[in-house]
Scaffold this motif. Structure first.
Motif, PDB file in Angstrom:
ATOM      1  N   GLY A   1      67.692  -6.141  52.647  1.00  0.00           N
ATOM      2  CA  GLY A   1      68.453  -7.274  53.032  1.00  0.00           C
ATOM      3  C   GLY A   1      68.906  -8.167  51.977  1.00  0.00           C
ATOM      4  N   ILE A   2      68.799  -9.429  52.034  1.00  0.00           N
ATOM      5  CA  ILE A   2      69.145 -10.330  51.117  1.00  0.00           C
ATOM      6  C   ILE A   2      68.558 -10.106  49.889  1.00  0.00           C
ATOM      7  CG2 ILE A   2      69.705 -12.726  50.517  1.00  0.00           C
ATOM      8  CD1 ILE A   2      69.505 -13.575  53.380  1.00  0.00           C
ATOM      9  N   ALA A   3      67.271 -10.015  50.007  1.00  0.00           N
ATOM     10  CA  ALA A   3      66.460  -9.858  48.706  1.00  0.00           C
ATOM     11  C   ALA A   3      66.779  -8.640  47.761  1.00  0.00           C
ATOM     12  CB  ALA A   3      64.887  -9.757  49.026  1.00  0.00           C
ATOM     13  N   ARG A   4      67.190  -7.476  48.461  1.00  0.00           N
ATOM     14  CA  ARG A   4      67.650  -6.171  47.843  1.00  0.00           C
ATOM     15  C   ARG A   4      69.012  -6.477  47.262  1.00  0.00           C
ATOM     16  NH1 ARG A   4      68.527  -3.309  45.043  1.00  0.00           N
ATOM     17  NH2 ARG A   4      68.470  -0.979  44.754  1.00  0.00           N
ATOM     18  N   THR A   5      70.126  -7.008  47.854  1.00  0.00           N
ATOM     19  CA  THR A   5      71.203  -7.457  47.536  1.00  0.00           C
ATOM     20  C   THR A   5      71.113  -8.338  46.234  1.00  0.00           C
ATOM     21  OG1 THR A   5      72.061  -7.196  49.852  1.00  0.00           O
ATOM     22  CG2 THR A   5      73.502  -8.323  48.076  1.00  0.00           C
ATOM     23  N   LYS A   6      70.490  -9.370  46.163  1.00  0.00           N
ATOM     24  CA  LYS A   6      70.329 -10.138  45.061  1.00  0.00           C
ATOM     25  C   LYS A   6      69.453  -9.979  43.952  1.00  0.00           C
ATOM     26  CE  LYS A   6      72.593 -13.902  46.998  1.00  0.00           C
ATOM     27  NZ  LYS A   6      73.767 -14.125  46.090  1.00  0.00           N
ATOM     28  N   TYR A  49      72.994 -13.040  55.348  1.00  0.00           N
ATOM     29  CA  TYR A  49      72.910 -11.805  55.063  1.00  0.00           C
ATOM     30  C   TYR A  49      74.422 -10.954  55.663  1.00  0.00           C
ATOM     31  CZ  TYR A  49      72.160  -6.592  55.237  1.00  0.00           C
ATOM     32  OH  TYR A  49      72.163  -5.178  55.118  1.00  0.00           O
ATOM     33  N   LEU A  50      74.886 -11.179  56.663  1.00  0.00           N
ATOM     34  CA  LEU A  50      76.163 -10.636  57.183  1.00  0.00           C
ATOM     35  C   LEU A  50      77.314 -11.280  56.575  1.00  0.00           C
ATOM     36  CD1 LEU A  50      75.314 -10.961  60.984  1.00  0.00           C
ATOM     37  CD2 LEU A  50      75.730  -8.969  59.836  1.00  0.00           C
ATOM     38  N   PHE A  51      77.252 -12.292  56.108  1.00  0.00           N
ATOM     39  CA  PHE A  51      78.392 -12.960  55.151  1.00  0.00           C
ATOM     40  C   PHE A  51      78.345 -12.230  53.975  1.00  0.00           C
ATOM     41  CE2 PHE A  51      79.563 -15.812  51.664  1.00  0.00           C
ATOM     42  CZ  PHE A  51      80.714 -16.383  51.975  1.00  0.00           C
ATOM     43  N   LEU A  52      77.309 -11.948  53.271  1.00  0.00           N
ATOM     44  CA  LEU A  52      77.331 -11.059  51.920  1.00  0.00           C
ATOM     45  C   LEU A  52      78.055  -9.711  52.143  1.00  0.00           C
ATOM     46  CD1 LEU A  52      73.631 -12.073  50.624  1.00  0.00           C
ATOM     47  CD2 LEU A  52      75.998 -12.979  49.739  1.00  0.00           C
ATOM     48  N   GLU A  54      80.226  -9.320  54.060  1.00  0.00           N
ATOM     49  CA  GLU A  54      81.505  -9.374  54.623  1.00  0.00           C
ATOM     50  C   GLU A  54      82.069  -9.078  55.908  1.00  0.00           C
ATOM     51  OE1 GLU A  54      84.263  -7.726  51.867  1.00  0.00           O
ATOM     52  OE2 GLU A  54      83.650  -9.090  50.234  1.00  0.00           O
ATOM     53  N   ARG A  55      81.007  -9.269  56.865  1.00  0.00           N
ATOM     54  CA  ARG A  55      81.056  -8.931  58.426  1.00  0.00           C
ATOM     55  C   ARG A  55      81.160 -10.410  59.147  1.00  0.00           C
ATOM     56  NH1 ARG A  55      76.391  -4.513  59.990  1.00  0.00           N
ATOM     57  NH2 ARG A  55      77.648  -5.108  61.999  1.00  0.00           N
ATOM     58  N   TYR A  56      82.234 -10.832  58.841  1.00  0.00           N
ATOM     59  CA  TYR A  56      82.469 -12.537  59.135  1.00  0.00           C
ATOM     60  C   TYR A  56      82.466 -12.667  60.461  1.00  0.00           C
ATOM     61  CZ  TYR A  56      84.311 -12.286  54.112  1.00  0.00           C
ATOM     62  OH  TYR A  56      84.342 -12.340  52.813  1.00  0.00           O
ATOM     63  N   ALA A  57      82.733 -12.089  61.456  1.00  0.00           N
ATOM     64  CA  ALA A  57      82.667 -12.358  62.850  1.00  0.00           C
ATOM     65  C   ALA A  57      81.225 -12.664  63.340  1.00  0.00           C
ATOM     66  CB  ALA A  57      83.511 -11.168  63.786  1.00  0.00           C
ATOM     67  N   LEU A  58      80.425 -11.614  62.889  1.00  0.00           N
ATOM     68  CA  LEU A  58      79.120 -11.589  63.375  1.00  0.00           C
ATOM     69  C   LEU A  58      78.422 -12.708  62.745  1.00  0.00           C
ATOM     70  CD1 LEU A  58      78.237  -7.746  63.387  1.00  0.00           C
ATOM     71  CD2 LEU A  58      78.246  -9.334  65.410  1.00  0.00           C
ATOM     72  N   SER A  62      76.313 -15.959  64.302  1.00  0.00           N
ATOM     73  CA  SER A  62      74.786 -16.046  63.776  1.00  0.00           C
ATOM     74  C   SER A  62      74.626 -17.463  63.261  1.00  0.00           C
ATOM     75  CB  SER A  62      74.287 -14.916  62.751  1.00  0.00           C
ATOM     76  OG  SER A  62      74.123 -13.936  63.319  1.00  0.00           O
ATOM     77  N   PHE A  63      75.720 -18.057  62.561  1.00  0.00           N
ATOM     78  CA  PHE A  63      75.582 -19.438  61.932  1.00  0.00           C
ATOM     79  C   PHE A  63      75.510 -20.322  63.185  1.00  0.00           C
ATOM     80  CE2 PHE A  63      77.064 -18.042  57.443  1.00  0.00           C
ATOM     81  CZ  PHE A  63      76.079 -18.471  57.095  1.00  0.00           C
ATOM     82  N   PHE A  64      76.565 -20.235  63.888  1.00  0.00           N
ATOM     83  CA  PHE A  64      76.511 -21.018  65.117  1.00  0.00           C
ATOM     84  C   PHE A  64      75.398 -21.106  66.113  1.00  0.00           C
ATOM     85  CE2 PHE A  64      77.284 -22.171  69.659  1.00  0.00           C
ATOM     86  CZ  PHE A  64      78.235 -23.265  69.683  1.00  0.00           C
ATOM     87  N   LEU A  65      74.549 -19.826  66.164  1.00  0.00           N
ATOM     88  CA  LEU A  65      73.276 -19.732  66.706  1.00  0.00           C
ATOM     89  C   LEU A  65      72.248 -20.460  66.129  1.00  0.00           C
ATOM     90  CD1 LEU A  65      73.369 -16.106  67.842  1.00  0.00           C
ATOM     91  CD2 LEU A  65      73.562 -18.200  69.529  1.00  0.00           C
TER      92      LEU A  65
END
Length: 280
Positions: A1-6, A49-52, A54-58, A62-65
């Protein structure tokens, strides 16, 4: 996830992810006092994670939730998009063509979350709960109307202990990330001037309020943690010449690998230690 990406390292990302499951300030959220705002951590981290990726719609959903769990959590996605817009403007100030898809995504979300903050604030001020708490300054937050210095110094020892217990298991690594330190600042300022019982030690760790700080501590941790690469001095070239590897050779190769990852390994061990002691 984020940790692997970073971190781009399997062991480091595994240790960070596992340490999150053992991080003792989450005990109150998971075991003692479960509230809707507990979902903030999951949805905000998922959105990032979805932002990283580039899955912007999802990511927007998630940000809204994440912001809808409770007032004023919409402030965090709003701050996220505000900072990104400022960053994009500064980075691309000399460029004619910017990433239009990304810019549009940032602008739309910025407007949405600004509107949600305004609407939720209006609803709060008209709520029976707020009207019943007039003896407090912004009664919803339980901030006393006494002087700022008096509010700050009241229970100051408990406030210092709270910050130490939040940061010490993470070896203060999140403080290396200025970006996520900005997201930590609302909770830090709020905790310093708030003397409501649930924000004092040890009660903070028995309730759900650490949800406002944990995701940013771990995001700061993922960006701030360091590996220490060691020069192999050409030893790898001799590997093909060996038909067998004895235990000594294996240990020689394992030692540099561990030494490179001494910080994430130390982090994990300290988190385990605090999870065992449970100082809250």
């Amino acid at each position: 996830g984020i940790a692997r990406t970073k971190t781009k390292d399997n062991l480091t990302s595994f240790l960070i992810s596992t340490s999150y499951l053992l991080y003792f300030p989450l005990a109150g959220i998971n075991y003692f006092d479960y509230h809707f705002q507990s979902f903030f951590i999951f949805f905000f981290l998922l959105a990032y994670y979805l932002f990283l990726k580039e899955r912007y719609a999802l990511s927007s959903i998630s940000f809204f939730l994440s912001g809808s769990v409770r007032f004023p959590y919409f402030g965090f996605p709003y701050l996220f998009f505000l900072m990104l817009i400022i960053y994009e403007i500064i980075k691309n100030r000399n460029k004619i063509n910017m990433n239009s898809k990304k810019i549009k995504f940032l602008e739309i979300n910025f407007i949405i979350f600004l509107l949600m903050i305004i609407i939720s604030t209006i609803l709060l001020f008209k709520s029976p709960y707020y009207l019943d708490q007039k003896k407090y300054f912004f009664g919803y937050f339980h901030i006393s109307s006494s002087s700022l210095m008096e509010s700050l110094l009241s229970n100051i020892n408990h406030k210092v202990i709270n910050f130490l217990l939040l940061l010490t298991p993470l070896l203060f690594i999140p403080l290396r990330s200025p970006k996520w330190l900005i997201f930590l600042s609302p909770f830090i300022i709020f905790s310093l001037f708030n003397n409501y019982g649930v924000y004092t030690y040890p009660f903070l760790y028995h309730d759900q309020y650490t949800a406002a700080v944990v995701p940013f501590l771990y995001l700061g941790l993922m960006e701030g943690i360091r590996l220490y690469p060691i020069d192999s001095s050409g030893k790898e070239s001799n590997k093909k010449k060996q038909c067998k590897m004895d235990i000594g050779d294996a240990l020689k190769k394992t030692k540099p690998y561990i030494k490179e990852r001494k910080e994430p390994i130390s982090l994990f061990l300290v988190v385990v230690l605090f999870a065992t002691i449970q100082p809250g």
